[in-house]
Scaffold this motif. Structure first.
Motif, PDB file in Angstrom:
ATOM      1  N   ALA A 100      -2.998  17.595  10.608  1.00  0.00           N
ATOM      2  CA  ALA A 100      -4.469  16.140  11.652  1.00  0.00           C
ATOM      3  C   ALA A 100      -4.214  14.707  10.130  1.00  0.00           C
ATOM      4  O   ALA A 100      -4.335  15.088   9.266  1.00  0.00           O
ATOM      5  CB  ALA A 100      -5.362  16.457  11.733  1.00  0.00           C
ATOM      6  N   THR A 101      -3.616  13.343  10.733  1.00  0.00           N
ATOM      7  CA  THR A 101      -3.702  12.997  10.382  1.00  0.00           C
ATOM      8  C   THR A 101      -4.387  11.285  10.887  1.00  0.00           C
ATOM      9  O   THR A 101      -4.076  11.637  12.121  1.00  0.00           O
ATOM     10  CB  THR A 101      -2.659  12.557   9.534  1.00  0.00           C
ATOM     11  N   ASN A 102      -4.706  10.318  10.723  1.00  0.00           N
ATOM     12  CA  ASN A 102      -4.708   8.965  12.114  1.00  0.00           C
ATOM     13  C   ASN A 102      -3.399   8.070  11.697  1.00  0.00           C
ATOM     14  O   ASN A 102      -2.890   7.659  12.639  1.00  0.00           O
ATOM     15  CB  ASN A 102      -5.924   8.510  11.868  1.00  0.00           C
ATOM     16  N   THR A 103      -3.155   7.534  11.093  1.00  0.00           N
ATOM     17  CA  THR A 103      -2.296   6.553  10.418  1.00  0.00           C
ATOM     18  C   THR A 103      -1.526   7.075   8.707  1.00  0.00           C
ATOM     19  O   THR A 103      -1.029   5.969   9.248  1.00  0.00           O
ATOM     20  CB  THR A 103      -3.050   5.343  10.001  1.00  0.00           C
ATOM     21  N   GLY A 104      -1.774   7.719   8.791  1.00  0.00           N
ATOM     22  CA  GLY A 104      -1.082   8.386   7.253  1.00  0.00           C
ATOM     23  C   GLY A 104      -2.215   7.563   6.280  1.00  0.00           C
ATOM     24  O   GLY A 104      -2.968   7.824   6.103  1.00  0.00           O
ATOM     25  N   SER A 105      -0.810   7.556   5.064  1.00  0.00           N
ATOM     26  CA  SER A 105      -1.754   6.475   3.692  1.00  0.00           C
ATOM     27  C   SER A 105      -1.682   5.317   4.392  1.00  0.00           C
ATOM     28  O   SER A 105      -0.915   4.320   4.385  1.00  0.00           O
ATOM     29  CB  SER A 105      -0.777   6.831   3.191  1.00  0.00           C
ATOM     30  N   VAL A 106      -3.333   4.269   3.921  1.00  0.00           N
ATOM     31  CA  VAL A 106      -3.743   3.002   4.643  1.00  0.00           C
ATOM     32  C   VAL A 106      -3.386   2.483   2.989  1.00  0.00           C
ATOM     33  O   VAL A 106      -2.865   1.458   3.113  1.00  0.00           O
ATOM     34  CB  VAL A 106      -4.158   3.029   4.904  1.00  0.00           C
ATOM     35  N   SER A 107      -3.836   3.437   1.969  1.00  0.00           N
ATOM     36  CA  SER A 107      -3.077   2.012   1.250  1.00  0.00           C
ATOM     37  C   SER A 107      -1.723   2.300   0.894  1.00  0.00           C
ATOM     38  O   SER A 107      -1.924   1.171  -0.050  1.00  0.00           O
ATOM     39  CB  SER A 107      -3.962   3.547  -0.365  1.00  0.00           C
ATOM     40  N   THR A 108      -0.607   3.028   1.517  1.00  0.00           N
ATOM     41  CA  THR A 108       0.550   2.604   0.685  1.00  0.00           C
ATOM     42  C   THR A 108       0.689   1.315   2.044  1.00  0.00           C
ATOM     43  O   THR A 108       1.361   0.698   1.941  1.00  0.00           O
ATOM     44  CB  THR A 108       1.247   4.131   0.954  1.00  0.00           C
ATOM     45  N   HIS A 109       0.184   1.480   3.215  1.00  0.00           N
ATOM     46  CA  HIS A 109       0.513   0.956   4.030  1.00  0.00           C
ATOM     47  C   HIS A 109       0.327  -1.040   3.891  1.00  0.00           C
ATOM     48  O   HIS A 109       1.228  -2.299   3.279  1.00  0.00           O
ATOM     49  CB  HIS A 109       0.219   0.969   5.503  1.00  0.00           C
ATOM     50  N   SER A 110      -1.256  -0.716   2.494  1.00  0.00           N
ATOM     51  CA  SER A 110      -1.732  -1.861   2.824  1.00  0.00           C
ATOM     52  C   SER A 110      -0.963  -2.470   1.701  1.00  0.00           C
ATOM     53  O   SER A 110      -0.537  -3.909   1.863  1.00  0.00           O
ATOM     54  CB  SER A 110      -2.872  -1.892   2.119  1.00  0.00           C
ATOM     55  N   SER A 111      -0.376  -1.666   0.391  1.00  0.00           N
ATOM     56  CA  SER A 111      -0.241  -2.029  -0.831  1.00  0.00           C
ATOM     57  C   SER A 111       1.579  -2.746  -0.402  1.00  0.00           C
ATOM     58  O   SER A 111       2.082  -3.810  -1.208  1.00  0.00           O
ATOM     59  CB  SER A 111       0.116  -1.469  -1.804  1.00  0.00           C
ATOM     60  N   LEU A 112       1.929  -2.078   0.837  1.00  0.00           N
ATOM     61  CA  LEU A 112       3.470  -2.413   0.692  1.00  0.00           C
ATOM     62  C   LEU A 112       2.980  -3.888   1.647  1.00  0.00           C
ATOM     63  O   LEU A 112       4.570  -4.590   0.997  1.00  0.00           O
ATOM     64  CB  LEU A 112       4.061  -1.396   1.607  1.00  0.00           C
ATOM     65  N   LEU A 113       2.468  -3.756   2.875  1.00  0.00           N
ATOM     66  CA  LEU A 113       2.808  -5.181   3.080  1.00  0.00           C
ATOM     67  C   LEU A 113       1.718  -6.466   2.236  1.00  0.00           C
ATOM     68  O   LEU A 113       2.723  -7.704   2.367  1.00  0.00           O
ATOM     69  CB  LEU A 113       1.247  -5.005   4.256  1.00  0.00           C
ATOM     70  N   TYR A 114       1.158  -6.743   0.995  1.00  0.00           N
ATOM     71  CA  TYR A 114       0.611  -7.335  -0.099  1.00  0.00           C
ATOM     72  C   TYR A 114       1.713  -7.233  -0.513  1.00  0.00           C
ATOM     73  O   TYR A 114       2.842  -8.777  -0.906  1.00  0.00           O
ATOM     74  CB  TYR A 114       0.049  -6.248  -0.201  1.00  0.00           C
ATOM     75  N   ASP A 115       3.287  -6.970  -1.285  1.00  0.00           N
ATOM     76  CA  ASP A 115       3.792  -6.649  -1.731  1.00  0.00           C
ATOM     77  C   ASP A 115       5.031  -7.973  -0.613  1.00  0.00           C
ATOM     78  O   ASP A 115       5.674  -7.991  -2.076  1.00  0.00           O
ATOM     79  CB  ASP A 115       4.392  -5.635  -2.231  1.00  0.00           C
ATOM     80  N   THR A 116       4.738  -7.281   0.395  1.00  0.00           N
ATOM     81  CA  THR A 116       5.910  -7.842   1.221  1.00  0.00           C
ATOM     82  C   THR A 116       5.717  -9.177   1.378  1.00  0.00           C
ATOM     83  O   THR A 116       6.288 -10.072   1.256  1.00  0.00           O
ATOM     84  CB  THR A 116       5.931  -7.958   2.315  1.00  0.00           C
ATOM     85  N   LEU A 117       4.215  -9.442   1.759  1.00  0.00           N
ATOM     86  CA  LEU A 117       4.093 -10.944   1.802  1.00  0.00           C
ATOM     87  C   LEU A 117       3.858 -11.702   0.369  1.00  0.00           C
ATOM     88  O   LEU A 117       4.648 -12.981   0.466  1.00  0.00           O
ATOM     89  CB  LEU A 117       2.602 -11.476   2.289  1.00  0.00           C
ATOM     90  N   THR A 118       3.565 -11.071  -1.289  1.00  0.00           N
ATOM     91  CA  THR A 118       3.773 -12.196  -1.867  1.00  0.00           C
ATOM     92  C   THR A 118       4.840 -11.581  -2.887  1.00  0.00           C
ATOM     93  O   THR A 118       4.864 -12.751  -3.660  1.00  0.00           O
ATOM     94  CB  THR A 118       2.461 -11.908  -2.798  1.00  0.00           C
ATOM     95  N   LEU A 119       5.468 -10.880  -2.638  1.00  0.00           N
ATOM     96  CA  LEU A 119       6.862 -10.846  -3.952  1.00  0.00           C
ATOM     97  C   LEU A 119       8.106 -11.923  -3.922  1.00  0.00           C
ATOM     98  O   LEU A 119       7.978 -12.203  -2.504  1.00  0.00           O
ATOM     99  CB  LEU A 119       7.593  -9.938  -4.238  1.00  0.00           C
TER     100      LEU A 119
END
Length: 369
Positions: free
Chosen positions: A114-133
């Motif tokens: 059981a989970t909900n969305t998987g790893s929220v921290s991984t989603h957030s960090s990759l999204l941040y990198d995508t927008l800032t790098l």
């Protein structure tokens, strides 16, 4: 397997054959395994309330029950652990505990997690990198597999050579009990001989802020993380930790009738287990600290049990809110208490869960014979 039972003047109800819990692996703020959790529940000891990790300073002003001192390399070694996120690491370590010393046929052993969305921290960090790098968005490709919701269950199967059924169940607050329901159906259909069943959740600053801003939890409610995984099978086993009887789920679209939906799930689960309401000695509640839902859950349980609320176990009081992993940790709490204070004779308990989406679930559990 099920057997049909009936009494005069009533409709026949298919009685669910028990499933046997032969092992448990737990990673929580209390420590590793059932014993530390049992001690914490009995003594109501204090845990550290500070977050951990690189984003520890970014958390909202709310108590946190994190797993302190966790290093996946200490448990699994360095090989293949470089890019594992916290969520997957919890799941792998819990499964290592539950499989340690057990003889497992990989071809007929599967995973239902059981989970909900998987790893929220991984989603957030990759999204941040995508927008800032700088372009072409040089994100770390090693982290990308962790964004897939079933990454943890896949890693568990790969590392342990489990080639049976592999499923990830996303269902918010009720996800863990939905996973047990799925496991019961799979075992009954002969899809596997043995399943690793449980739930896992990680803490992160983005998830903590989501809980904080929505206001669905009481102000003093702590946020938690962890994993609980159980070996479940149909065949009886010497030294089993518990028997899982029926698990029933219900969906109620109207919030005004959430308590009725839960009461229906509890009553149905008891009927299918062949258990009378007065035989229930404890209930492990899942909506502790949820504004509104906490009373709804208690009202639904009382309605199903004839107005009485037996001994209430609220694992969230000590481990914090663990969302999709809460049902698995609620079951772990019962098993931990039974190990710490073994009942003189088998007793029956409930694990319940109700979500703001209208889902409700109830699992009937019997202590070892």
């Amino acid at each position: 397997m099920t057997t049909a039972t009936a009494t005069a003047g009533t409709t026949a109800v298919a009685t669910a054959a028990p499933l046997h819990v032969t092992g448990a692996g737990v990673v929580s703020a209390a420590g590793y395994g059932l014993a530390p959790l049992g001690e914490l529940l009995l003594k109501q000891g204090e845990l550290e309330k500070s977050p951990v990790g690189e984003d520890a300073d970014a958390y909202p002003p709310r108590p946190v029950r994190a797993v302190h001192g966790f290093d996946v390399k200490e448990h699994l070694g360095r090989k293949g652990t470089k890019y594992l996120d916290r969520l997957t690491s919890f799941g792998l370590v819990a499964c290592k505990e539950v499989l340690e010393g057990a003889e497992v046929s990989g071809g007929r052993t599967g995973v239902v997690l059981a989970t909900n969305t998987g790893s929220v921290s991984t989603h957030s960090s990759l999204l941040y990198d995508t927008l800032t790098l700088e372009k072409p968005y040089l994100v770390n490709p090693g982290q990308f597999p962790n964004t897939v919701m079933n990454s943890t269950s896949g890693q568990i199967a790969i590392r342990n050579g489990l080639r049976g059924l592999n499923a990830t169940v996303a269902g918010g607050q009720t996800a863990s009990l939905l996973a047990f329901r799925h496991a019961r159906l799979a075992l009954g259909l002969g899809r596997a001989e043995r399943l690793l069943v449980g739930g896992v959740e990680e803490l992160s600053a983005p998830a903590a802020w989501a809980w904080h801003r929505t206001g669905v939890l009481r102000e003093d409610a702590a946020l938690g993380e962890g994993a609980a995984v159980f070996t479940v099978q149909q065949d009886p086993a010497e030294g089993a930790l518990a028997e899982l009887l029926a698990c029933e789920v219900r969906f109620t679209p109207d919030p005004r009738h959430y308590a009725e939906g839960l009461a229906n799930a509890v009553s149905r689960a008891l009927d299918r287990s062949g258990v009378r309401p007065e035989e229930v000695t404890a209930v492990s509640l899942g909506a502790a600290h949820h504004r509104g839902l906490e009373r709804i859950e208690e009202r639904g349980v009382r309605a199903a049990l004839g107005g009485e609320l037996p001994r209430a176990v609220r694992v969230a009081d000590v481990l914090g809110e663990t969302y999709s992993a809460s049902g698995a940790l609620q079951l772990a709490a019962l098993l931990a208490l039974w190990q710490a204070e073994p009942p003189a004779s088998p007793v029956t308990a409930l694990v319940t869960s109700v979500g703001r989406d209208g889902n409700a679930a109830a699992l009937v559990v019997r202590s070892p014979r």
